[in-house]
Design an enzyme around this catalytic site. Structure first.
Site, PDB file in Angstrom:
ATOM      1  N   ASP A  67      32.694  32.288  -7.420  1.00  0.00           N
ATOM      2  CA  ASP A  67      31.489  32.230  -6.615  1.00  0.00           C
ATOM      3  C   ASP A  67      32.107  33.051  -5.119  1.00  0.00           C
ATOM      4  OD1 ASP A  67      32.996  30.358  -5.687  1.00  0.00           O
ATOM      5  OD2 ASP A  67      31.670  28.620  -6.295  1.00  0.00           O
TER       6      ASP A  67
ATOM      7  N   HIS B  19      36.972  31.604  -6.722  1.00  0.00           N
ATOM      8  CA  HIS B  19      36.327  31.149  -5.699  1.00  0.00           C
ATOM      9  C   HIS B  19      36.463  31.928  -4.488  1.00  0.00           C
ATOM     10  CE1 HIS B  19      34.843  27.712  -8.096  1.00  0.00           C
ATOM     11  NE2 HIS B  19      35.874  27.368  -8.383  1.00  0.00           N
TER      12      HIS B  19
ATOM     13  N   ASN C 256      43.974  27.164 -16.253  1.00  0.00           N
ATOM     14  CA  ASN C 256      43.135  27.720 -15.492  1.00  0.00           C
ATOM     15  C   ASN C 256      43.617  27.522 -13.964  1.00  0.00           C
ATOM     16  OD1 ASN C 256      40.150  28.873 -15.132  1.00  0.00           O
ATOM     17  ND2 ASN C 256      39.756  26.625 -14.529  1.00  0.00           N
TER      18      ASN C 256
ATOM     19  N   GLU D 147      44.863  23.912 -12.828  1.00  0.00           N
ATOM     20  CA  GLU D 147      45.275  23.843 -11.386  1.00  0.00           C
ATOM     21  C   GLU D 147      46.723  23.368 -11.235  1.00  0.00           C
ATOM     22  OE1 GLU D 147      42.199  22.212  -9.021  1.00  0.00           O
ATOM     23  OE2 GLU D 147      40.686  23.808  -9.464  1.00  0.00           O
TER      24      GLU D 147
ATOM     25  N   GLU E 236      35.348  30.756 -12.646  1.00  0.00           N
ATOM     26  CA  GLU E 236      34.446  29.959 -11.708  1.00  0.00           C
ATOM     27  C   GLU E 236      34.006  30.861 -10.699  1.00  0.00           C
ATOM     28  OE1 GLU E 236      36.552  26.434 -10.902  1.00  0.00           O
ATOM     29  OE2 GLU E 236      37.168  25.999 -12.740  1.00  0.00           O
TER      30      GLU E 236
END
Ligand code: 9MR
Length: 462
Positions: A277, A247, A211, A170, A275
């Site tokens: 979702d 996300h 990432n 990030e 990641e």
């Protein structure tokens, strides 16, 4: 793997199913069926489907939960694990010089025992750092050696056991400028190149990633990441891949996802969805779950379409182990399995995009059982589930029935189409979970009301 069915066969059978579902059953079943466009096999694990496509499929995990059903699913369905928190600096070195590798070691051991890769997560980040680090006042030289030692220690400990490291996590703001962090402020932008270089030295075999989130589509942030990776490669800094966290919000898969994955691939790096979702406003209902299935399917398909998209990892595989409800008030149900470990439509969305097709075992009910249980109960309501399991037999479709003895009334069902007439309940498979393989099982759930008492009825499998 069996070949995909032709689209004409598929649409005919879908139409047939929709007609069947729409005549005389609840909207729940109809909407679930409408969201799924072909038949499914719950019997081929995702990891086998993914392997056949040359992909790795992973999940974030919590080490302490890797037993029982949680462990069974994590081991059987996925061929990559990412420690959700266990490898973060705050977890492994809570006090300076005092290390706790217990959970990280446990996850790595579990992965090795189940022939799974591990994605290491994460080395240089602005969150979940130990307070001794964030509260300290450090010179640049001290910060640099702290980060170098941290990377050397952690990457070195797991040398040869980690397929890929999220070395930098990030680093960007939404507008593509660099995020103001301990590392950026103290060391300048070259903390990124340094971290990658130190990680390479500590484990030459691990793939090294940057990432970030909100970099799934083509936008200012992903373009900044693109430009960074391009310049790192030009400078000869070791960078092997980019992680798109993903996300996502229901119905909002970026239309440029595949194009974005492709442009990174064309730059000469691997891409991982790290990641994934897809959260929704609670409560979940069949419409939202069908949309979520379509969303999971399209993300998976985008990865399948690009050779260099090597890994697709979900950030927790069950709604009982997801960060979403604790962070986004009123949102949840973001993962492919529900809180009771039943696969949701989203699971089948992933399976379909990985080429999952129907198997049609010979119809028989011998050796198959239906088990009713109350999962949770409150004032006037309860959530129940029925598990249909086969051993030495299989089902190509199923229907179960029971009679309520104390006035219970079903209000909503998922993973089945249920009707209630008086005390008599009848539930049939949804379009995507009709087959129960020999040795396999299917579970569906429902909400119902009760008063006075809530006895467990006898369930008949028809
Ligand atoms: O899943 C993690 C959750 O348990 C932690 O509370 C949270 C703290 O920031 O971090 C979560 O994982 C994050 C990941 O490490 C980096 N990308 C965002 C993830 C969700 O917050």
């Amino acid at each position: 793997m069996s070949p995909s069915r032709s689209s004409s066969v598929r649409s005919t059978s879908l139409r047939a199913r929709l007609v069947a579902v729409l005549t005389g059953v609840t909207a729940v079943g109809a909407l679930l069926a409408a969201g799924m466009t072909s038949a499914h096999a719950a019997d081929t694990p995702l990891r086998d489907l993914a392997a056949a496509k040359g992909k790795i499929i992973g999940t974030a995990v919590t080490g302490s939960k890797l037993t029982g059903t949680y462990g069974d699913i994590a081991g059987a369905q996925f061929n990559s694990l990412t420690p959700g928190n266990a490898m973060k600096w705050g977890s492994v070195e809570p006090t300076q010089g005092t290390f706790n590798w217990t959970e990280a070691d446990q996850i790595v051991a579990f992965a090795q025992a189940h022939n799974q890769q591990v994605r290491g997560h994460t080395l240089a980040w602005h969150n979940q750092n130990p307070s001794w680090l964030t509260n300290g006042s450090w010179t640049s030289a001290q910060l640099s050696s702290l980060l170098q030692n941290h990377i050397g220690t952690e990457v070195g400990r797991y040398r040869g056991k980690i397929a890929a490291w999220d070395v930098v996590n990030e680093p960007f703001n939404e507008d593509g400028t660099y995020r103001s962090t301990l590392w950026y402020n103290g060391l300048g932008v070259d903390y990124i190149a340094s971290a990658l270089t130190w990680a390479r030295a500590a484990d030459p075999a691990a793939k090294l990633y940057i990432n970030d989130y909100n970099v799934e589509g083509v936008n200012a942030k992903s373009t900044a990441l693109y430009n960074l990776v391009k310049s790192l490669k030009e400078r000869g800094v070791p960078i092997d891949g980019v992680g798109l966290q993903a996300h996502l919000i229901l119905g909002q898969v970026p239309s440029t996802l595949q194009q974005n994955i492709q442009r990174f691939a064309d730059l000469g790096v691997d891409v991982a969805i790290t990641e994934l979702d897809i959260r929704m406003a609670l409560p979940a209902d069949s419409t939202k779950l069908a949309q979520q299935a379509a969303d999971y399917k399209s993300v998976t398909a985008a990865c399948v379409a690009v050779t260099r998209c090597v890994n697709l990892t979900v950030w927790g595989f069950t709604d009982s182990d997801s960060w979403v409800p604790g962070t986004f008030s009123g949102y949840g149900a973001a993962t492919p399995y529900d809180e009771n470990y039943a696969p949701k439509p989203a699971y089948y969305g992933i399976a379909e995009a990985l080429g999952g097709t129907t198997t049609t075992p010979p119809p028989t009910t011998g050796g198959c059982t239906a088990t009713y249980s109350v999962v949770s109960q409150w004032d006037a309501g309860f959530t129940g589930q029925v598990k249909i399991a086969c051993s030495g037999a299989s089902l190509s479709s199923w229907k179960v029935g029971w009679t309520y003895g104390a006035g219970q009334q079903i209000s909503q069902a998922w993973n089945a189409t249920c009707t209630q007439s008086g005390a008599a309940v009848s539930c049939a498979n949804a379009s995507y979970n009709e087959a129960v393989a020999d040795g396999g099982s299917v579970t569906f759930g429902f909400n119902a009301s009760w008063s006075g008492s809530n006895p467990v009825p006898t369930v008949t499998l028809r």
